[in-house]
Design a protein around this motif. Structure first.
Motif, PDB file in Angstrom:
ATOM      1  N   LEU A 128       7.060   1.068  -5.554  1.00  0.00           N
ATOM      2  CA  LEU A 128       6.013   0.580  -4.659  1.00  0.00           C
ATOM      3  C   LEU A 128       5.552   1.671  -3.713  1.00  0.00           C
ATOM      4  N   TYR A 129       6.502   2.426  -3.158  1.00  0.00           N
ATOM      5  CA  TYR A 129       6.142   3.495  -2.228  1.00  0.00           C
ATOM      6  C   TYR A 129       5.300   4.556  -2.933  1.00  0.00           C
ATOM      7  N   THR A 130       5.709   4.922  -4.155  1.00  0.00           N
ATOM      8  CA  THR A 130       4.953   5.930  -4.903  1.00  0.00           C
ATOM      9  C   THR A 130       3.536   5.448  -5.169  1.00  0.00           C
ATOM     10  N   ARG A 131       3.420   4.170  -5.532  1.00  0.00           N
ATOM     11  CA  ARG A 131       2.090   3.625  -5.817  1.00  0.00           C
ATOM     12  C   ARG A 131       1.233   3.583  -4.564  1.00  0.00           C
ATOM     13  N   LEU A 132       1.830   3.171  -3.438  1.00  0.00           N
ATOM     14  CA  LEU A 132       1.075   3.124  -2.190  1.00  0.00           C
ATOM     15  C   LEU A 132       0.671   4.520  -1.744  1.00  0.00           C
ATOM     16  N   GLU A 133       1.587   5.495  -1.946  1.00  0.00           N
ATOM     17  CA  GLU A 133       1.263   6.869  -1.584  1.00  0.00           C
ATOM     18  C   GLU A 133       0.096   7.393  -2.415  1.00  0.00           C
ATOM     19  N   ARG A 134       0.123   7.082  -3.709  1.00  0.00           N
ATOM     20  CA  ARG A 134      -0.964   7.519  -4.584  1.00  0.00           C
ATOM     21  C   ARG A 134      -2.287   6.865  -4.167  1.00  0.00           C
ATOM     22  N   MET A 135      -2.215   5.569  -3.851  1.00  0.00           N
ATOM     23  CA  MET A 135      -3.427   4.868  -3.443  1.00  0.00           C
ATOM     24  C   MET A 135      -3.954   5.432  -2.127  1.00  0.00           C
ATOM     25  N   ALA A 136      -3.046   5.759  -1.214  1.00  0.00           N
ATOM     26  CA  ALA A 136      -3.466   6.283   0.088  1.00  0.00           C
ATOM     27  C   ALA A 136      -4.088   7.665  -0.044  1.00  0.00           C
ATOM     28  N   TYR A 137      -3.723   8.407  -1.081  1.00  0.00           N
ATOM     29  CA  TYR A 137      -4.213   9.764  -1.271  1.00  0.00           C
ATOM     30  C   TYR A 137      -5.416   9.838  -2.223  1.00  0.00           C
ATOM     31  N   THR A 138      -5.919   8.711  -2.690  1.00  0.00           N
ATOM     32  CA  THR A 138      -6.939   8.723  -3.737  1.00  0.00           C
ATOM     33  C   THR A 138      -8.229   8.078  -3.246  1.00  0.00           C
ATOM     34  N   ASP A 139      -9.350   8.741  -3.530  1.00  0.00           N
ATOM     35  CA  ASP A 139     -10.666   8.164  -3.245  1.00  0.00           C
ATOM     36  C   ASP A 139     -10.921   7.045  -4.251  1.00  0.00           C
ATOM     37  N   PRO A 140     -11.140   5.823  -3.789  1.00  0.00           N
ATOM     38  CA  PRO A 140     -11.221   4.690  -4.728  1.00  0.00           C
ATOM     39  C   PRO A 140     -12.409   4.743  -5.678  1.00  0.00           C
ATOM     40  N   MET A 141     -13.476   5.446  -5.330  1.00  0.00           N
ATOM     41  CA  MET A 141     -14.659   5.451  -6.187  1.00  0.00           C
ATOM     42  C   MET A 141     -14.598   6.546  -7.244  1.00  0.00           C
ATOM     43  N   THR A 142     -14.370   7.783  -6.828  1.00  0.00           N
ATOM     44  CA  THR A 142     -14.381   8.891  -7.781  1.00  0.00           C
ATOM     45  C   THR A 142     -13.021   9.124  -8.421  1.00  0.00           C
ATOM     46  N   ARG A 143     -11.947   8.497  -7.887  1.00  0.00           N
ATOM     47  CA  ARG A 143     -10.570   8.706  -8.323  1.00  0.00           C
ATOM     48  C   ARG A 143     -10.076  10.112  -8.018  1.00  0.00           C
ATOM     49  N   LEU A 144     -10.858  10.863  -7.245  1.00  0.00           N
ATOM     50  CA  LEU A 144     -10.399  12.169  -6.788  1.00  0.00           C
ATOM     51  C   LEU A 144      -9.426  11.982  -5.621  1.00  0.00           C
ATOM     52  N   PRO A 145      -8.595  12.998  -5.348  1.00  0.00           N
ATOM     53  CA  PRO A 145      -7.814  12.969  -4.102  1.00  0.00           C
ATOM     54  C   PRO A 145      -8.744  12.928  -2.893  1.00  0.00           C
TER      55      PRO A 145
END
Length: 300
Positions: A128-145
């Protein structure tokens, strides 16, 4: 005394077995007194010795039983619990250990269940932490960091490259035609334009794939190039392990060439032009804020 045994006791206080008195006419006098004694001194000494030995053996046996019980208790209960406590303390200082299982086992079923439950919950929290960290570091539209990962990666490179003579380059990129396309064709078309431009630029760099729907984390990009969306139509790229200035010029030309073909937006197409500003560590600056200022100034 007519006769006295050689074993006659010194004291007559103990050991009297029998007594016979032959009386005279005077009740206060005895014509004959016969007493039979048994010397019990040695017997009592033997009894005391036997009792002391029994007490000593009992103490030794009790001590051994306590030591064995403590050893078994420590091995089956205390040690696994101490391992759990140690792991919890280490997790406070190093979150990377969150998914590492504890291998301590016990003869007590309940303790093993506690360890297994801890490992299960720790694994779930790590996921869960890894997934939340990835989501927090990712632009939701372009999927870029996003900017958060960009800042962390710059700080990581500054720490790693400090005093080593290694170089990295920072690119700031603006999409010159984005505002017009967004105003004329709407926000949905603008989003399509951003995503297509991001995909083309990312294909030029040595970056990780954008196809992972779980997002991206700092561990995924170590020693790779990085393309991020800072916000709106602003992007940034980090080129790790720069060997020479020609490599930087080559990447800048490839970015421009990749975005020159028109982007099809419904019934029309739009050509994007890039504005790029470049700063090099440590040639131009040696801090994140100063690198951004130099790259921003170079753009104009």
């Amino acid at each position: 005394h007519l006769y006295r045994s050689t074993q006659w006791p010194e004291s007559h206080d103990n050991g009297l077995i029998a007594r016979y008195r032959l009386k005279t006419t005077d009740e206060r006098e005895s014509a004959l007194l016969i007493e039979v004694y048994d010397d019990t001194k040695q017997m009592y000494q033997d009894l005391r010795h036997t009792r002391n030995m029994i007490m000593l053996l009992s103490a030794i046996i009790i001590t051994l039983v306590i030591m064995i019980a403590v050893f078994l208790l420590r091995r089956t209960l205390i040690q696994p619990l101490q391992t759990l406590n140690t792991q919890l303390q280490r997790l406070h200082s190093d979150r990377k250990l969150l998914g590492k299982p504890i291998k301590s086992r016990s003869n007590i079923i309940e303790v093993n269940q506690l360890v297994d439950d801890f490992n299960l919950r720790a694994g779930e929290l790590h996921h869960l932490y890894t997934r939340l960290e990835r989501m927090a570091y990712t632009d939701p539209m372009t999927r870029l960091p996003n900017r958060g990962l960009f800042n962390d990666y710059i700080d990581y490179l500054l720490s790693e490259y400090n005093g080593s003579g290694r170089r990295f380059a920072l690119f700031l990129v603006d999409l010159d035609e984005f505002k017009r396309g967004n105003d004329e064709h709407g926000h949905e078309a603008g989003d399509m334009l951003l995503c297509e431009t991001a995909f083309r630029m990312n294909a030029v760099l040595r970056t990780t794939s954008l196809s992972d729907n779980n997002g991206i984390s700092l561990a995924d990009i170590t020693n790779h190039d990085l393309l991020v969306r800072l916000g709106g139509d602003e992007f940034a790229a980090v080129l790790a392990e720069i060997e020479n200035d020609e490599q930087i010029d080559d990447i800048a030309k490839k970015l421009i060439a990749a975005t020159q073909p028109p982007v099809q937006l419904y019934n029309t197409s739009l050509t994007i032009h890039l504005s790029i500003g470049i700063a090099i560590y440590p040639d131009d600056a040696n801090g994140r804020a100063s690198l951004l200022r130099r790259a921003d100034a170079a753009m104009y």
